[in-house]
Design an enzyme around this catalytic site. Sequence first.
Site, mmCIF file in Angstrom:
data_model
loop_
_atom_site.group_PDB
_atom_site.id
_atom_site.type_symbol
_atom_site.label_atom_id
_atom_site.label_comp_id
_atom_site.label_asym_id
_atom_site.label_seq_id
_atom_site.Cartn_x
_atom_site.Cartn_y
_atom_site.Cartn_z
ATOM 1 N N SER A 34 0.761 -1.115 0.092
ATOM 2 C CA SER A 34 -0.014 0.014 0.107
ATOM 3 C C SER A 34 0.693 1.282 -0.024
ATOM 4 O O SER A 34 1.727 1.200 0.786
ATOM 5 C CB SER A 34 -0.848 -0.077 1.371
ATOM 6 O OG SER A 34 -1.802 -0.934 1.245
ATOM 7 N N HIS A 65 -6.972 0.787 -8.532
ATOM 8 C CA HIS A 65 -6.035 0.991 -9.332
ATOM 9 C C HIS A 65 -5.985 -0.370 -10.255
ATOM 10 O O HIS A 65 -6.194 -1.515 -9.783
ATOM 11 C CB HIS A 65 -4.698 1.171 -8.503
ATOM 12 C CG HIS A 65 -4.514 2.210 -7.783
ATOM 13 N ND1 HIS A 65 -3.712 3.221 -8.551
ATOM 14 C CD2 HIS A 65 -4.732 3.122 -6.890
ATOM 15 C CE1 HIS A 65 -3.384 4.174 -8.219
ATOM 16 N NE2 HIS A 65 -4.463 4.279 -6.690
ATOM 17 N N HIS A 87 -5.496 -9.666 -2.299
ATOM 18 C CA HIS A 87 -5.439 -10.405 -0.915
ATOM 19 C C HIS A 87 -6.621 -11.412 -0.483
ATOM 20 O O HIS A 87 -7.362 -11.246 -1.439
ATOM 21 C CB HIS A 87 -5.840 -9.162 0.125
ATOM 22 C CG HIS A 87 -4.737 -7.905 -0.205
ATOM 23 N ND1 HIS A 87 -4.958 -7.107 -1.300
ATOM 24 C CD2 HIS A 87 -3.737 -7.672 0.747
ATOM 25 C CE1 HIS A 87 -4.063 -6.181 -0.989
ATOM 26 N NE2 HIS A 87 -3.076 -6.315 0.012
ATOM 27 N N TYR A 89 -8.542 -11.164 1.720
ATOM 28 C CA TYR A 89 -9.686 -10.663 2.211
ATOM 29 C C TYR A 89 -10.635 -10.294 1.199
ATOM 30 O O TYR A 89 -11.688 -9.897 1.330
ATOM 31 C CB TYR A 89 -9.663 -9.484 3.192
ATOM 32 C CG TYR A 89 -8.717 -8.452 2.915
ATOM 33 C CD1 TYR A 89 -9.448 -7.620 1.689
ATOM 34 C CD2 TYR A 89 -7.375 -7.995 3.112
ATOM 35 C CE1 TYR A 89 -8.613 -6.411 1.227
ATOM 36 C CE2 TYR A 89 -6.649 -6.916 2.567
ATOM 37 C CZ TYR A 89 -7.205 -6.096 1.629
ATOM 38 O OH TYR A 89 -6.426 -5.219 1.204
ATOM 39 N N GLU A 90 -10.204 -10.197 -0.008
ATOM 40 C CA GLU A 90 -10.921 -9.688 -1.279
ATOM 41 C C GLU A 90 -11.816 -10.956 -1.671
ATOM 42 O O GLU A 90 -12.878 -10.896 -2.463
ATOM 43 C CB GLU A 90 -10.050 -9.437 -2.353
ATOM 44 C CG GLU A 90 -9.310 -8.097 -2.220
ATOM 45 C CD GLU A 90 -8.356 -7.848 -3.220
ATOM 46 O OE1 GLU A 90 -8.790 -7.164 -4.417
ATOM 47 O OE2 GLU A 90 -7.267 -7.945 -3.255
ATOM 48 N N ALA A 117 2.297 -2.888 4.123
ATOM 49 C CA ALA A 117 1.949 -1.898 5.268
ATOM 50 C C ALA A 117 1.307 -2.784 6.381
ATOM 51 O O ALA A 117 0.471 -3.609 6.202
ATOM 52 C CB ALA A 117 0.719 -0.906 4.828
ATOM 53 N N MET A 215 -2.233 -8.014 6.469
ATOM 54 C CA MET A 215 -3.128 -9.052 5.839
ATOM 55 C C MET A 215 -2.608 -9.570 4.381
ATOM 56 O O MET A 215 -3.478 -9.825 3.595
ATOM 57 C CB MET A 215 -4.581 -8.114 5.596
ATOM 58 C CG MET A 215 -5.110 -7.606 6.876
ATOM 59 S SD MET A 215 -6.497 -6.603 6.170
ATOM 60 C CE MET A 215 -6.697 -5.651 8.148
ATOM 61 N N SER A 216 -1.322 -9.507 4.494
ATOM 62 C CA SER A 216 -0.794 -9.934 2.944
ATOM 63 C C SER A 216 0.582 -10.544 3.413
ATOM 64 O O SER A 216 0.712 -11.320 4.356
ATOM 65 C CB SER A 216 -0.393 -8.789 2.271
ATOM 66 O OG SER A 216 0.630 -7.958 2.893
ATOM 67 N N ASN A 239 0.605 2.299 11.210
ATOM 68 C CA ASN A 239 -0.369 2.900 12.393
ATOM 69 C C ASN A 239 0.188 2.021 13.543
ATOM 70 O O ASN A 239 0.850 0.568 13.290
ATOM 71 C CB ASN A 239 -1.303 2.697 12.025
ATOM 72 C CG ASN A 239 -2.106 1.247 11.716
ATOM 73 O OD1 ASN A 239 -1.450 0.781 10.460
ATOM 74 N ND2 ASN A 239 -2.550 0.422 12.491
ATOM 75 N N HIS A 251 -8.102 3.532 7.373
ATOM 76 C CA HIS A 251 -7.489 3.228 6.099
ATOM 77 C C HIS A 251 -6.451 4.361 5.684
ATOM 78 O O HIS A 251 -5.696 4.357 5.121
ATOM 79 C CB HIS A 251 -8.392 2.584 5.061
ATOM 80 C CG HIS A 251 -7.723 2.097 3.854
ATOM 81 N ND1 HIS A 251 -6.557 1.124 3.797
ATOM 82 C CD2 HIS A 251 -7.759 2.663 2.736
ATOM 83 C CE1 HIS A 251 -6.144 1.210 2.690
ATOM 84 N NE2 HIS A 251 -6.807 1.984 1.959
HETATM 85 N N1 HPA Z 1 -3.745 -4.532 11.321
HETATM 86 C C1 HPA Z 1 -3.762 -4.912 10.081
HETATM 87 N N2 HPA Z 1 -3.290 -4.789 8.851
HETATM 88 C C2 HPA Z 1 -2.750 -3.608 8.820
HETATM 89 C C3 HPA Z 1 -2.750 -2.610 9.967
HETATM 90 C C4 HPA Z 1 -3.243 -3.129 11.052
HETATM 91 O O1 HPA Z 1 -3.325 -2.333 11.994
HETATM 92 N N3 HPA Z 1 -2.047 -1.580 9.522
HETATM 93 C C5 HPA Z 1 -2.010 -1.623 8.069
HETATM 94 N N4 HPA Z 1 -2.332 -3.053 7.621
#
Ligand code: HPA
Length: 276
Positions: A34, A65, A87, A89-90, A117, A215-216, A239, A251
């Site tokens: 990301s 994208h 991903h 989750y998709e 990320a 998540m990847s 974060n 996000h």
């Molecule tokens: N949790 C899960 N996936 C993420 C996070 C998070 O805090 N930040 C970026 N991807």
Amino acid sequence: MSAHSYYDRVKDAADAVRSKIGSRVPDVAIVLGSGLGDFAATLENAVSIGYGDLPHWPASNVIGHEGRLVVGDVRGRTIAALAGRCHLYEGHDARTVTFATRALGLLGVKTLLLTNAAGGINVGFAQGTLMVIDDHINLTGHNPLSGSNDERFGVRFPDMSEVYSRRLRAVADEAGKANNMLLPHGIYVALLGPSYETPAEIRFLRTIGADAVGMSTVPEAIAARHMGIEVLGISCITNMAAGVLPQPLDHHEVMETARRVRGQFIALLEAIIERI
Ligand code: HPA
């Protein structure tokens, strides 16, 4: 195997890439997480291929994208960059999520850099920290190797005792030093998502030894190791994970931090690619 086995579909895709890039076959590939997608646009002498122009290549729907595979030069070395990944989750299954990794392997890629990320579980991290992945914990509930094994990719029960190459982690350290960056190392835990974690889940993940959550990456890393590809993973801590700070996650914060450290991240990646 039928003519339309998974292996055959991957091979079709790899052959299609080869037909578009001629003799410039990359031996290093990078999957851009990301906020890093534009790195692909900085490659020199680039050939850019939309995923839609490659047979069987799955599309990623995140933020609209169009995904692209770009083959081009970084510091004099020809690499492949994937802007846009699928991903779990998709709703894609783990084989679909690792289709691109498989195709890069059949194309001849020997080294895979996975970026992502992630949320910071280790309270020693700050937003914007770049973390070298030392190992992972797969809590997605999925594995790209489940189902019948195709020996053309690798063995039924592959070793996972060094998913993230010790050699490449040392290369990352050198690249960090050359850029005056402090690069902590840590354990990445992958969850299915797409909901972020609860504070209780983050406390649990900290207890089991995780430093960052995302998540990847894990499906791709497993598929790459199955094929004998050397892997390096780098997380951008966009974060602090849920419950670490007294504020909700969103996000936009993830994307904003990724954008803020993008320059640093790209400098690090270039220095790594130069040293591989
Ligand atoms: N949790 C899960 N996936 C993420 C996070 C998070 O805090 N930040 C970026 N991807």
